[in-house]
Design a protein around this motif. Structure first.
Motif, PDB file in Angstrom:
ATOM      1  N   LEU A   1     -11.845  10.538 -43.184  1.00 52.48           N
ATOM      2  CA  LEU A   1     -10.798   9.620 -43.634  1.00 52.48           C
ATOM      3  C   LEU A   1      -9.419  10.051 -43.161  1.00 52.48           C
ATOM      4  N   GLN A   2      -9.361  11.004 -42.225  1.00 53.28           N
ATOM      5  CA  GLN A   2      -8.111  11.509 -41.650  1.00 53.28           C
ATOM      6  C   GLN A   2      -7.208  12.139 -42.709  1.00 53.28           C
ATOM      7  N   LEU A   3      -7.817  12.740 -43.736  1.00 46.15           N
ATOM      8  CA  LEU A   3      -7.052  13.337 -44.823  1.00 46.15           C
ATOM      9  C   LEU A   3      -7.179  14.862 -44.854  1.00 46.15           C
ATOM     10  N   LYS A   4      -7.716  15.452 -43.803  1.00 45.79           N
ATOM     11  CA  LYS A   4      -7.930  16.897 -43.814  1.00 45.79           C
ATOM     12  C   LYS A   4      -6.607  17.652 -43.902  1.00 45.79           C
ATOM     13  N   ALA A   5      -5.626  17.230 -43.111  1.00 42.48           N
ATOM     14  CA  ALA A   5      -4.313  17.895 -43.141  1.00 42.48           C
ATOM     15  C   ALA A   5      -3.683  17.776 -44.517  1.00 42.48           C
ATOM     16  N   PHE A   6      -3.836  16.626 -45.132  1.00 48.50           N
ATOM     17  CA  PHE A   6      -3.289  16.408 -46.475  1.00 48.50           C
ATOM     18  C   PHE A   6      -3.997  17.292 -47.488  1.00 48.50           C
ATOM     19  N   SER A   7      -5.312  17.372 -47.397  1.00 51.66           N
ATOM     20  CA  SER A   7      -6.079  18.189 -48.346  1.00 51.66           C
ATOM     21  C   SER A   7      -5.734  19.669 -48.202  1.00 51.66           C
ATOM     22  N   LEU A   8      -5.508  20.127 -46.966  1.00 46.13           N
ATOM     23  CA  LEU A   8      -5.142  21.529 -46.749  1.00 46.13           C
ATOM     24  C   LEU A   8      -3.745  21.827 -47.279  1.00 46.13           C
ATOM     25  N   SER A   9      -2.885  20.831 -47.294  1.00 49.70           N
ATOM     26  CA  SER A   9      -1.529  21.041 -47.813  1.00 49.70           C
ATOM     27  C   SER A   9      -1.521  21.201 -49.327  1.00 49.70           C
ATOM     28  N   LEU A  10      -2.583  20.736 -49.973  1.00 46.93           N
ATOM     29  CA  LEU A  10      -2.692  20.888 -51.419  1.00 46.93           C
ATOM     30  C   LEU A  10      -3.530  22.127 -51.729  1.00 46.93           C
ATOM     31  N   LYS A  11      -3.045  23.259 -51.320  1.00 48.75           N
ATOM     32  CA  LYS A  11      -3.852  24.485 -51.382  1.00 48.75           C
ATOM     33  C   LYS A  11      -4.324  24.807 -52.795  1.00 48.75           C
TER      34      LYS A  11
END
Length: 490
Positions: A400-410
């Motif tokens: 869903l192209q949300l990997k960068a977003f998920s990683l930012s929410l450590k």
């Protein structure tokens, strides 16, 4: 509106424009005269639409002069004429829209294999909203087709040709303004990237000249008189109507059309028309629309990329649909077509959005007697997407192209472990809700005290979906890394 005087529906609007453009001089096309009553389907689209109507009228005159006879042809409906009118739409599809879709799909780097490209094109061409509106409600797909050609040109770095194509799209239907800012920001960003003291300045000058010449060519017959230009502009942008053109929840007993945007949905609780003056409504809608557009446009200007451009087309068009002035139900197509362009990248979310966009048109489709086509085309589209993309298997943050977003929410990454299951459950719940409301709208009479219960429910449910989609697309755009953003079509 077939066979229903005094207006007869959109079919008659297209026929009447042929009658007017063929029989009257250009200087009268947009003016109210004894031969051109603007209250009866007066021309309110840009010049290119009028020229297209004239070409169709010329052919119609050769076949049967009664089809475009001045005054006497009002409400004309016959089987041969319906065949002719439908043929004009089909020809426009074959010449402009369908080739753009096919070439776009075959040029995608991610779908270079012919089988994948053909399945991608099939899913886009099976999108029910465009079929039901352009073929069932009677609209021409030329503006959307020209916009697709513009995207295709830009994907091959043919920036000047892309600019011409988009100018033609904008001069065919003014609602292409929904897509104008991403085109502007993407091309301006490319100029900045090349350097405004060198190649970038040359490109900027070429683009400016191309746009001016394209508009000049389209408006040439009206350019000799300032009053002509101003009258055309007044017809294209009738701001005196107020915030609500088609969505009017102010009546306690009846609401003719339901639009799944924020203003119509809020009007269920707050009668905005009664609280705010028309000028305040205009300012408010402009401010909210501008603020919602800003993040994607800034990101695209600073980091121009083809991928970012396509996502910005979706986000900006959706912002216009949700928050702008005088929105029609059919305007959701201006969001849906850009979503079709990224169906290969995020097949799950794209399919979900396209299903909701078709559902949002349900009150209009029922009014036009298109229940059966809606009931057939929507499951067919879903089946095609399931077979082509296996969408239910592509619900991970990366898909869903949300990997960068998920990683930012450590500190909260753990919640993403069950993310695919949650998203699939929400999707199935959404499908069930839309299916239930579709059945209720078609088969169950509403309570006498709430005659608009089901259309209002469809609008509000769709609006809530669209708000969530707007957040999603902006998250994808803003958390897109620069390197990933540079991925291009071959």
């Amino acid at each position: 509106g077939a066979g229903k005087p005094p207006m007869y529906g959109d079919y008659e609007a297209q026929r009447h424009w042929q009658e007017i453009t063929y029989n009257l001089p250009i200087r009268q096309w947009y003016f109210n005269t004894s031969d051109n009553n603007l209250l009866y389907w007066g021309l309110d689209y840009p010049p290119l639409t009028a020229y297209h109507s004239f070409v169709c009228a010329y052919i119609a005159k050769l076949i049967n002069p009664d089809w475009v006879a001045l005054h006497t042809s009002r409400g004309y409906e016959s089987q041969p004429h319906k065949l002719f009118m439908r043929t004009t739409v089909f020809v426009a599809d074959l010449l402009v829209y369908i080739p753009a879709v096919i070439l776009y799909c075959f040029s995608l780097k991610e779908t270079s294999a012919k089988k994948k490209a053909s399945t991608c094109a099939l899913c886009i061409l099976l999108y029910p909203g465009l079929i039901l509106i352009d073929h069932g409600h009677f609209q021409y797909p030329l503006s959307l087709g020209l916009a697709l050609w513009a995207v295709l040109c830009l994907s091959h770095d043919w920036d000047l040709l892309g600019s011409v194509a988009f100018c033609l799209a904008l001069n065919y239907k003014q609602m292409e303004l929904y897509h104008s800012l991403p085109f502007f920001c993407y091309l301006l960003g490319k100029c900045f990237k090349k350097g405004l003291k060198g190649k970038g300045l040359v490109l900027l000058a070429k683009l400016a000249g191309t746009v001016l010449l394209s508009f000049a060519a389209c408006w040439l017959p009206f350019g000799t008189d300032v009053e002509q230009i101003m009258q055309v502009l007044r017809r294209l942008f009738p701001i005196d109507r107020g915030l609500f053109e088609a969505c009017m929840f102010s009546s306690p007993t009846h609401c003719p059309d339901k639009v799944a945007n924020i203003w119509c949905s809020l009007s269920v609780l707050i009668k905005i028309k009664n609280v705010l003056s028309p000028r305040t409504q205009l300012k408010l809608s402009f401010a909210v629309t501008f603020l919602s557009l800003l993040p994607a446009c800034i990101k695209l200007t600073v980091q121009p990329s083809l991928r970012g451009f396509k996502f910005a087309l979706v986000s900006c068009a959706l912002s216009f649909f949700l928050f702008s002035f005088q929105v029609h139900e059919k305007s959701i197509l201006l969001v849906s077509v850009p979503v079709c362009l990224i169906i290969n990248e995020i097949p799950f979310m794209a399919t979900w959005f396209l299903l909701v966009s078709t559902f949002s048109l349900l009150p209009l489709l029922l009014k036009d007697g298109l229940l059966l086509p809606y009931a057939v085309t929507t499951p067919a589209f879903l089946a095609a997407c399931l077979a082509s993309f296996s969408i239910l298997e592509k619900t991970s943050p990366e898909d869903l192209q949300l990997k960068a977003f998920s990683l930012s929410l450590k500190g909260y990454v753990s919640c993403f472990k069950s993310f695919p299951r949650i998203v699939r459950s929400l999707f199935l719940l959404s499908l069930a809700l839309m299916g239930a409301l579709s059945v209720l709208s078609a088969a169950v009479p509403p309570p006498q005290s709430l005659p608009d219960l089901f259309p209002v429910a469809v609008a509000v449910v769709s609006c809530l979906h669209f708000l969530l989609f707007l957040v999603y697309f902006n998250v994808v755009i803003l958390w897109d890394s620069k390197n990933r953003g540079q991925k291009k079509m071959s």
